[in-house]
Motif scaffolding. Structure first.
Motif, mmCIF file in Angstrom:
data_model
loop_
_atom_site.group_PDB
_atom_site.id
_atom_site.type_symbol
_atom_site.label_atom_id
_atom_site.label_comp_id
_atom_site.label_asym_id
_atom_site.label_seq_id
_atom_site.Cartn_x
_atom_site.Cartn_y
_atom_site.Cartn_z
ATOM 1 N N ILE A 364 0.333 -1.203 0.134
ATOM 2 C CA ILE A 364 -0.662 0.453 -0.322
ATOM 3 C C ILE A 364 0.915 1.088 0.336
ATOM 4 O O ILE A 364 1.327 1.290 0.902
ATOM 5 C CB ILE A 364 -0.738 -0.087 1.625
ATOM 6 C CG1 ILE A 364 -1.261 -1.051 1.576
ATOM 7 C CG2 ILE A 364 -1.915 1.376 1.290
ATOM 8 C CD1 ILE A 364 -2.558 -1.842 -0.422
ATOM 9 N N ASP A 365 0.654 2.058 -1.378
ATOM 10 C CA ASP A 365 1.588 3.194 -1.571
ATOM 11 C C ASP A 365 3.316 2.815 -1.147
ATOM 12 O O ASP A 365 3.698 3.758 -0.432
ATOM 13 C CB ASP A 365 1.504 4.400 -0.555
ATOM 14 C CG ASP A 365 -0.487 4.704 -0.734
ATOM 15 O OD1 ASP A 365 -0.231 4.648 -1.591
ATOM 16 O OD2 ASP A 365 -1.118 5.381 0.245
ATOM 17 N N GLY A 366 3.438 2.168 -1.325
ATOM 18 C CA GLY A 366 4.966 1.543 -1.073
ATOM 19 C C GLY A 366 5.740 1.264 -0.096
ATOM 20 O O GLY A 366 7.102 1.511 0.188
ATOM 21 N N ARG A 367 4.997 0.688 1.096
ATOM 22 C CA ARG A 367 4.834 0.250 1.967
ATOM 23 C C ARG A 367 4.162 -0.813 2.792
ATOM 24 O O ARG A 367 3.546 -1.783 2.685
ATOM 25 C CB ARG A 367 4.978 2.272 3.095
ATOM 26 C CG ARG A 367 5.136 2.813 2.730
ATOM 27 C CD ARG A 367 4.190 4.302 4.034
ATOM 28 N NE ARG A 367 5.201 5.168 3.487
ATOM 29 C CZ ARG A 367 4.526 6.474 3.779
ATOM 30 N NH1 ARG A 367 3.904 6.214 5.661
ATOM 31 N NH2 ARG A 367 5.233 7.530 3.780
ATOM 32 N N VAL A 368 4.968 -1.502 3.536
ATOM 33 C CA VAL A 368 4.440 -2.022 4.687
ATOM 34 C C VAL A 368 3.286 -1.930 5.569
ATOM 35 O O VAL A 368 4.022 -0.715 6.797
ATOM 36 C CB VAL A 368 6.112 -2.730 6.025
ATOM 37 C CG1 VAL A 368 5.416 -3.951 6.383
ATOM 38 C CG2 VAL A 368 6.713 -3.588 4.834
ATOM 39 N N PRO A 369 2.439 -2.048 6.193
ATOM 40 C CA PRO A 369 1.714 -1.753 7.052
ATOM 41 C C PRO A 369 1.970 -2.257 8.320
ATOM 42 O O PRO A 369 2.484 -3.292 8.865
ATOM 43 C CB PRO A 369 0.575 -3.035 7.541
ATOM 44 C CG PRO A 369 0.725 -3.474 5.598
ATOM 45 C CD PRO A 369 2.160 -3.564 5.676
ATOM 46 N N ASP A 370 1.368 -1.099 9.273
ATOM 47 C CA ASP A 370 2.239 -0.953 10.580
ATOM 48 C C ASP A 370 2.009 -2.174 11.354
ATOM 49 O O ASP A 370 2.806 -2.467 12.139
ATOM 50 C CB ASP A 370 1.502 0.215 11.200
ATOM 51 C CG ASP A 370 1.433 1.848 10.669
ATOM 52 O OD1 ASP A 370 2.235 1.586 9.677
ATOM 53 O OD2 ASP A 370 1.002 2.449 10.809
ATOM 54 N N GLU A 371 1.168 -2.718 11.261
ATOM 55 C CA GLU A 371 0.391 -4.357 11.881
ATOM 56 C C GLU A 371 1.563 -5.579 11.285
ATOM 57 O O GLU A 371 1.700 -6.275 12.516
ATOM 58 C CB GLU A 371 -1.121 -4.504 11.725
ATOM 59 C CG GLU A 371 -1.182 -5.303 10.488
ATOM 60 C CD GLU A 371 -2.057 -3.952 9.586
ATOM 61 O OE1 GLU A 371 -2.757 -4.621 8.652
ATOM 62 O OE2 GLU A 371 -1.615 -3.296 9.860
ATOM 63 N N PRO A 443 -4.172 -8.127 -0.846
ATOM 64 C CA PRO A 443 -4.916 -7.872 0.229
ATOM 65 C C PRO A 443 -4.836 -6.471 0.609
ATOM 66 O O PRO A 443 -4.189 -6.117 0.581
ATOM 67 C CB PRO A 443 -4.714 -8.611 1.861
ATOM 68 C CG PRO A 443 -2.816 -8.857 1.138
ATOM 69 C CD PRO A 443 -2.987 -9.048 -0.339
ATOM 70 N N ARG A 444 -6.043 -6.048 1.029
ATOM 71 C CA ARG A 444 -5.836 -4.891 0.977
ATOM 72 C C ARG A 444 -5.876 -3.688 2.627
ATOM 73 O O ARG A 444 -6.428 -4.784 3.836
ATOM 74 C CB ARG A 444 -6.895 -3.812 0.717
ATOM 75 C CG ARG A 444 -7.330 -3.660 -0.647
ATOM 76 C CD ARG A 444 -6.656 -2.854 -1.523
ATOM 77 N NE ARG A 444 -6.712 -1.788 -0.925
ATOM 78 C CZ ARG A 444 -5.515 -0.709 -1.995
ATOM 79 N NH1 ARG A 444 -4.662 -1.201 -2.948
ATOM 80 N NH2 ARG A 444 -5.514 0.180 -1.910
ATOM 81 N N TYR A 445 -5.074 -3.436 3.220
ATOM 82 C CA TYR A 445 -4.554 -3.255 4.405
ATOM 83 C C TYR A 445 -5.354 -1.802 5.333
ATOM 84 O O TYR A 445 -5.683 -0.202 3.579
ATOM 85 C CB TYR A 445 -3.475 -2.709 5.723
ATOM 86 C CG TYR A 445 -2.260 -4.390 4.802
ATOM 87 C CD1 TYR A 445 -2.680 -5.934 5.920
ATOM 88 C CD2 TYR A 445 -2.130 -4.530 3.463
ATOM 89 C CE1 TYR A 445 -2.243 -6.660 5.115
ATOM 90 C CE2 TYR A 445 -0.950 -5.300 3.800
ATOM 91 C CZ TYR A 445 -1.596 -6.887 4.228
ATOM 92 O OH TYR A 445 -1.426 -8.179 4.620
ATOM 93 N N ASP A 446 -6.042 -0.903 6.403
ATOM 94 C CA ASP A 446 -6.990 0.023 6.931
ATOM 95 C C ASP A 446 -5.156 0.400 7.665
ATOM 96 O O ASP A 446 -5.135 0.208 8.737
ATOM 97 C CB ASP A 446 -7.937 -0.450 7.466
ATOM 98 C CG ASP A 446 -9.112 -0.866 6.774
ATOM 99 O OD1 ASP A 446 -9.187 -0.904 5.899
ATOM 100 O OD2 ASP A 446 -9.677 -1.774 7.255
ATOM 101 N N ARG A 447 -5.266 1.767 6.765
ATOM 102 C CA ARG A 447 -4.091 2.914 7.939
ATOM 103 C C ARG A 447 -4.445 4.154 7.133
ATOM 104 O O ARG A 447 -5.062 4.169 6.725
ATOM 105 C CB ARG A 447 -2.827 2.240 7.219
ATOM 106 C CG ARG A 447 -2.228 2.205 6.249
ATOM 107 C CD ARG A 447 -0.580 1.616 6.407
ATOM 108 N NE ARG A 447 -0.414 1.522 5.316
ATOM 109 C CZ ARG A 447 0.497 2.757 4.707
ATOM 110 N NH1 ARG A 447 0.401 3.983 5.500
ATOM 111 N NH2 ARG A 447 1.444 2.994 3.443
#
Length: 625
Positions: A364-371, A443-447
């Motif tokens: 997501i936007d080239g980043r690892v999700p925070d969780e 998958p999509r992540y909420d952040r």
């Protein structure tokens, strides 16, 4: 002739003794011996006399003599031909024959003698020597190029390796097959040993430059490239000779010096794909090494260079172990974890080393999700590679890993993957990235999102606006530093359709799409930027490459360098990308804006070119005069 007159016997001029008339001898002031003249011309050429065949020089002089004599005495051409065909110094009897032929012959004798010792003939012979037509090493082909010293006369056509266009071995196979000639050094040692021997014999190789690392080039010798292969049966260095290359310099600085190489190295000139059998055997089980991995050329390696190419032995063992070769050194394999689930494991290069990884989903936007950043792992890590969030294990070092290294890393990644089922929204089945680096679903992540998205090199993000401005900024640098920003609009072939697809300071507007090169005065001084309306480019361009080029100096002189993407509608910066590690680069690919799944995305690239804007443009199909 009367009816009863005996016919006069024909004279055999190939053996007939010829004695000049005594009263004509004083007129013959120029009577050059062909051999003596040939030796003089060879000495004056400045070339190694051991490398030039004196008999061939004598033959060239004889041909000059034959042509002029036949033109001036056409009725005596048979006699002239027979005398000039005499062996050894006996051909010098031609001068006595001209005297024997009378006054005209004496005049012709002096005329040809003066011509053979003239500056014009010296230039002709020197040119023939430079072109290799008078070379003394081995046999000479019909094109005048020496055959050098192959290990045996046996030849065969190279077998097509059958790889895709991204496979280096397929690339160099096509290069060898498409050119007329290739100079080869080959033998049973490894490529480092082959290069050391080659560069010691021909110092030209020590000054190699390169862009991609796949092909070496020489700074002051245009249209000449070389590459090195390393295999199970030996190694080789190959110089394909393109039609527009300077053949004279190749003979002087490549062919002649390499002809002096001794065991274990052999040298040869291949005609197209017809090569020495030994070289064909080496090529059949080999990989192409990047030139910056060779002794003395390590300074050419960029900071973010790919690690050492896999050996042919490792590649073959991996394929025997059911690893599927996607492209080049990119492999994939289906494995079953402890719970019986099928997982696609990948092997590829990542951040300067080889790595084994499993794709968890699209970033997501080239980043690892925070969780996922809070998960504690052993030897593995979670990162972003090939536009995917991945569970990855790096194989340390730039060298070629062993088969055991790959197997051990695979086992650890599969084990760790089983512990991550909780944080992943929909982890099964994981989607393998295709050869362009895109997953089919993720998958999509909420952040939440930051107002300015900071991308790492290689990361990507979706673009939610179509009107953009892309430019370079820096914190400090030389006064008056001028950076030009430009754009290349590529078709799905990865190349431009024509020169109109290059938007830069001399061609500031695209004819079809709303892509422009414009000037801007900002805090860092006056510089350029590219503005785009992607809605106009959707039906035309597959990818838009944004390039920055520096007029004078290199990008290493600009500190705090970053590429920024601005939303033209809001006026806000939406993406920022720091560029570090620059050395001798005078041009940079800042990023790629490309279409994917009905939308547009931006990928941070940061690839440097030491050959400036011209080198970038030529790589994408622009014709530069």
């Amino acid at each position: 002739m009367g009816l009863f007159t005996r016919p006069r016997a024909a004279i055999d001029w190939s053996t007939e003794p010829i004695v000049a008339e005594a009263n004509w001898q004083r007129h013959q002031t120029v009577r050059p011996s062909f051999v003596a003249l040939a030796e003089t011309l060879i000495a004056e050429s400045g070339r190694d006399s051991r490398r030039i065949d004196t008999d061939k020089v004598v033959g060239a002089l004889t041909n000059i003599c034959r042509t002029i004599a036949a033109e001036n005495l056409p009725d005596r051409s048979d006699a002239i031909e027979a005398i000039l065909e005499r062996p050894g110094n006996a051909r010098d009897a031609i001068w006595d024959y001209f005297t024997y032929a009378g006054a005209k012959g004496v005049a012709l004798s002096n005329h040809i003698g003066e011509l053979l010792t003239s500056e014009k003939v010296r230039i002709i012979i020197a040119s023939m020597i430079d072109e290799g037509r008078l070379h003394s090493t081995g046999d000479v082909g019909s094109d005048g190029i020496p055959l050098m010293s192959p290990d045996s006369p046996d030849t065969e056509a190279l077998a097509d390796p059958g790889g895709d266009e991204l496979d280096p071995v397929s690339t160099v196979y096509k290069l060898i097959s498409s050119v007329g000639l290739s100079v080869m050094v080959y033998g049973p040692g490894d490529l480092s040993e082959c290069f050391v021997a080659t560069s010691e014999a021909a110092p030209l190789f020590s000054g190699t430059v390169t862009e991609s690392g796949l092909l070496g080039a020489f700074p002051d010798l245009s249209n000449v490239y070389w590459f090195g292969i390393d295999g199970v049966d030996g190694s080789a260095i190959v110089v394909p000779v393109t039609p527009d290359a300077d053949v004279g310099r190749i003979l002087r600085e490549v062919v002649d010096p390499l002809s002096n190489l001794g065991a274990p190295w052999s040298t040869a000139i291949a005609r197209g794909s017809v090569v020495p059998t030994t070289f064909a055997r080496i090529f059949d089980r080999s990989v192409v090494r990047r030139v910056w991995n060779l002794p003395g050329l390590h300074t050419l390696r960029p900071v973010d260079a790919e690690p050492l190419e896999l050996s042919w032995s490792l590649r073959s063992r991996m394929m025997a172990d059911e690893w599927r070769n996607i492209s080049g050194n990119f492999f994939a394999k289906e494995v079953v974890d402890a719970q019986g689930a099928r997982i696609t494991v990948h092997f590829a290069s990542w951040r300067g080393s080889h790595a084994v990884f499993v794709a968890l989903g699209e970033s997501i936007d080239g980043r690892v999700p925070d969780e996922m950043t809070r998960i504690e792992l052993s030897s593995c890590e979670i990162g972003v590679a090939y536009e995917q969030v991945v569970l990855i294990e790096r194989l340390q070092g730039r060298g070629c890993p062993s088969f055991a290294d790959v197997g051990g890393a695979t086992d650890r990644v599969v084990t760790q993957f089983g512990s991550l089922s909780g944080p992943v929204a929909d982890p099964m089945p994981p989607r393998a990235a295709d050869q362009h680096g895109e997953g089919r679903s993720a998958p999509r992540y909420d952040r939440g999102r930051n107002s300015v998205l900071e991308l790492a090199r290689g990361a990507n993000c979706e673009l939610e606006t179509h009107r953009l401005r892309v430019e370079l900024e820096w914190e400090s640098g030389p006064a008056g530093a001028t950076v030009d920003t430009s754009a290349l609009l590529l078709a799905d072939t990865g190349k431009v359709r024509s020169d109109i697809d290059f938007v830069f300071y001399n061609q500031p507007r695209h004819e079809v799409c709303s892509v422009r090169h414009e000037k801007y005065s900002g805090t860092a001084g006056a510089h350029d930027y590219v503005s785009l309306d992607l809605a106009t480019a959707t039906p035309y361009a597959h990818t838009i490459v944004i390039v920055g080029s520096l007029d004078g100096g290199t990008f290493s002189s600009l500190h705090g360098l970053r590429a920024v993407v601005n939303d033209l509608d809001s006026g806000h910066t939406i993406i920022s990308f720091s560029i570090t590690g620059s050395t001798s680069e005078t041009a940079l690919i800042l990023g790629e804006i490309y279409q994917r799944n009905g939308g547009w995305k931006f990928r941070a690239v940061g690839q440097g070119y030491a050959t400036g804007l011209r080198g970038v443009a030529e790589d994408f199909g622009i014709t530069v005069d």
